[in-house]
Enzyme design. Structure first.
Site, PDB file in Angstrom:
ATOM      1  CB  CYS A   1      -0.936  -0.011   1.202  1.00  0.00           C
ATOM      2  SG  CYS A   1      -1.884  -1.528   1.263  1.00  0.00           S
TER       3      CYS A   1
ATOM      4  CG  HIS B   1      -6.613   1.189   0.528  1.00  0.00           C
ATOM      5  ND1 HIS B   1      -5.570   1.875  -0.071  1.00  0.00           N
ATOM      6  CD2 HIS B   1      -6.041   0.184   1.244  1.00  0.00           C
ATOM      7  CE1 HIS B   1      -4.427   1.297   0.273  1.00  0.00           C
ATOM      8  NE2 HIS B   1      -4.686   0.273   1.053  1.00  0.00           N
TER       9      HIS B   1
ATOM     10  CB  CYS C   1       0.234   1.361   7.529  1.00  0.00           C
ATOM     11  SG  CYS C   1      -1.534   1.307   7.144  1.00  0.00           S
TER      12      CYS C   1
END
Lengths: 426, 285
Positions: free
Chosen positions: A92, A382, A413
């Site tokens: 990510c 996301h 994160c």
């Protein structure tokens, strides 16, 4: 050799609205979405037929045939075919890491302009054949005699034909990311109510940003979507309270509401030297000042999977002579509401700051009214590698609107116990 | 002139069947019928399937060849009708000219109109042009002209000579090699509805005098344009002639050269070098 470095400018960004998995973008591949996003950026900044220094992007869930995904997207876009490109992947953190890589080359004078981006689809997922079938097929391909071929074929069982579906789980622990985060949420005693409140704020802030036209020059509609599909402007703590726990068992605090959904989407950010932006009559929204990564041992080291940004930020602050309170805006990626809350709590915790970070005084608190002011991943969705580009472009614009000399912090994160953080300044 | 507005796209397998059983005894001049549909919407799933077969990226503007998916059924209805002077079985698509007057968004409501014109003399028979015009928001946005050759047919007295000249420059350097699989015709038939038996299988192609199944010309044209994605003018005319049939399976090469703000292109057999498709892309002012 460049005698000194310079700060890379963020000129602007473009993304497509983020879709929920198996919905509006179910038929779109990573390459389709990244190409459309690049073309939107090209249209916005008049880059048609132009060569930029480099395009850097990536996808977390990537088919092996997409080994050169970004270059292929460039070749299919309206950018000059003489634009170099490469892929990165840091889970990510991919999108933000791509922006840091482009900014660093600009800082060193190696390129004058560049595009950083990311894309992910959880709908058009890269299914793989199971390992037994894969080995049998390789043997079959290498077999020289009929007997060898039959032997290879005989190894294939009906069960081998079930494809391997990519899972949102850590290879070393076998735990889904949500299960990992549930452990952290419990350790830091993050309440269900606090998570749901943060979630509602994310939806309200994103909806308000759309209402005031904030995304008009950041988002280009795609395949019928004009806004992020996951956005629920009318959600409330009461509505969220009705959801059953999704992670951490029956007493868990994490639900489908206060966790990000699987999403599809892409984003891209245009960076440049100040000179290049001026030459092309383009604005400078902000500069990328500095960045830092960190990683934690979430397997054997007793740290939470998504806690690495808590370690990266103090290093970044120290190097830049700043405190956590020296910022006008904070963008902490909402992988889960509890990730944000656990990170904030850790920075306020004297024991964590002393024992884990080696700091005599805690990093301290964040003014919540400056946090994720235009919404974040809980509301927007996301698509893993696309989140960094969404945040960089939005924060740069927010800082620009607030006036010169404003400072913003980005914290993202990533799977594998990693974190990427950066400072932007207008 | 008779103009008929159809409520829905006609069923193409039925039209092919009707054209086959009514093939005999045709003649006379072209009908002055126009067939139309109004407010036609592109189905997202249809577009995605078409894009995948032709290798177009999934985008919000229609590929230059896509409106043909909407107008072709109407043209087929025109050609299969008894009033049409040429028998559909045996008609060969020899030229296709598409004009994109402006990019067409996938969510626009489209008005379609098709007609036949230019019954012309050809050394080996006669040609006829099936034309289409697509409008959106009150203005024309796209038009096309498909020229079909009927071998052995005769154009009426005083008909003009047919025009199949599209000239391209030297295209010596291949840009890409495509392996066109044996089922390329069936795959394109599924997304286009063009279930002409000559494209579907070796057996059905033999029945119409071809040694093997042949690829759709409009697939080759679309595939060539897809290879130029991102490198095409917004408004353009794409004019191609179809030469030697592309037998399936085949390995072919695409050659391209930038010319006058557009492109010259050729699709050729990799082994023999025979031209399957020659064409030009030119920007419209």
């Amino acid at each position: 050799m460049a005698p000194q470095t310079r700060k890379a400018a963020i000129v602007g960004g473009n993304r497509i609205p983020f879709a929920r998995s198996n919905s509006a973008y179910a038929q779109a591949s990573n390459q389709d979405m990244l190409t459309a996003t690049l073309d939107g950026l090209v249209a916005r900044f008049g880059l048609q037929g132009r060569r930029v220094g480099e395009v850097v992007a990536g996808a977390v869930l990537k088919h092996s045939r997409d080994f050169n995904l970004t270059r292929e997207a460039v070749l299919g876009s309206r950018l000059s075919a003489a634009t170099p490109a490469y892929d990165v992947q840091q889970a990510c953190g991919t999108g933000l890491e791509a922006a840091v890589l482009v900014a660093n080359k600009i800082a060193l004078g190696q390129i004058e302009s560049g595009i950083a981006g990311g894309v992910d689809t959880t709908s058009d997922a890269p299914l793989a054949v199971g390992d037994d079938l894969r080995r049998a097929l390789i043997s079959l391909n290498n077999a020289k005699t009929v007997g060898d071929r039959l032997k290879a074929l005989a190894r294939i069982r009906p069960g081998s034909l079930v494809p391997e579906i990519p899972r949102n789980a850590e290879p070393r622990t076998g735990l889904a990311m949500g299960e990992h985060q549930a452990i952290t949420a419990r350790e830091w005693e993050i309440s269900r109510e606090a998570q749901d409140e943060l979630t509602v704020r994310s939806h309200q802030n994103l909806a308000a940003a759309y209402e005031r036209g904030f995304f008009d020059d950041l988002v280009t509609p795609y395949l019928g979507l004009t806004r992020d599909e996951n956005l629920r402007p009318d959600t409330s703590v009461e509505k969220l309270a009705k959801l059953k726990p999704a992670f951490g068992g029956e007493t868990g605090t994490m639900t489908a509401g206060n966790s990000t959904p699987l999403s599809d989407g892409a984003s891209a950010v245009l960076l440049a030297s100040d000179e290049w932006a001026a030459e092309h009559g383009l604005p400078v929204l902000a500069h990328l000042v500095d960045a830092q990564t960190a990683a934690v041992d979430y397997v054997h080291g007793g740290e939470g999977l998504l806690m690495a940004p808590a370690y990266a930020v103090p290093v970044l602050l120290a190097r830049n002579g700043l405190t956590l309170q020296d910022f006008d805006y904070y963008e902490i990626h909402e992988a889960f509401a509890s990730t944000v809350l656990a990170t904030l709590k850790a920075w306020e915790d004297p024991a964590f700051c002393k024992e884990r970070l080696g700091l005599d005084t805690p990093v301290g608190a964040v003014d919540r009214s400056k946090l994720n002011v235009n919404g974040s991943s809980l509301a927007a969705g996301h698509p893993f590698a696309a989140t960094g580009g969404r945040i960089v472009a939005s924060l740069a614009k927010q800082l620009h609107e607030a006036g010169p000399g404003k400072r913003g912090l980005i914290s993202i994160c990533a799977a594998g116990g990693q974190g990427v953080v950066a400072i932007l300044e207008s | 002139m008779a103009r008929t507005v159809l409520e829905a796209a006609p069923s193409m397998p039925a039209l092919f069947a009707r054209a086959a059983v009514t093939a005999r005894g045709r003649g006379g001049d072209l009908p002055d019928t126009r067939l139309a549909r109004t407010g036609v919407r592109v189905e997202a799933a249809d577009l995605a399937a078409y894009d995948r077969v032709c290798a177009f990226p999934l985008a919000d503007t229609l590929p230059a060849t896509y409106p043909h998916m909407l107008t072709f059924p109407l043209q087929l209805a025109l050609m299969s009708d008894r009033s049409f002077p040429l028998a559909l079985p045996g008609l060969v698509h020899v030229r296709n000219r598409v004009e994109v007057l402006r990019p067409v968004r996938a969510d626009e409501a489209l008005d379609l109109e098709v007609w036949a014109e230019r019954f012309a003399r050809h050394p080996r028979g006669a040609t006829v042009d099936l034309c289409a015009s697509v409008s959106a928001g009150g203005g024309e946005v796209w038009r096309s002209r498909s020229t079909y050759l009927a071998r052995g047919a005769r154009a009426p007295e005083g008909a003009p000579d047919s025009d199949l000249s599209v000239s391209v420059g030297d295209l010596a350097r291949p840009a890409a090699t495509w392996r066109v699989p044996h089922d390329a015709g069936r795959r394109y038939a599924r997304v286009s509805g063009d279930v002409n038996p000559i494209h579907l299988s070796g057996l059905t192609a033999k029945a119409f005098g071809f040694k093997r199944a042949i690829a759709h010309g409009m697939w080759a044209k679309a595939r060539a344009l897809a290879a130029l994605s991102g490198r095409l003018p917004d408004a353009m005319v794409v004019d191609v002639v179809f030469r030697k049939p592309l037998f399936l399976p085949s390995t072919v090469t695409l050659a391209t050269a930038p010319v006058d703000g557009g492109w010259d292109l050729a699709v050729r057999n990799e082994k023999s070098g025979a031209d399957h498709l020659l064409g030009t892309v030119r920007p419209l002012p």
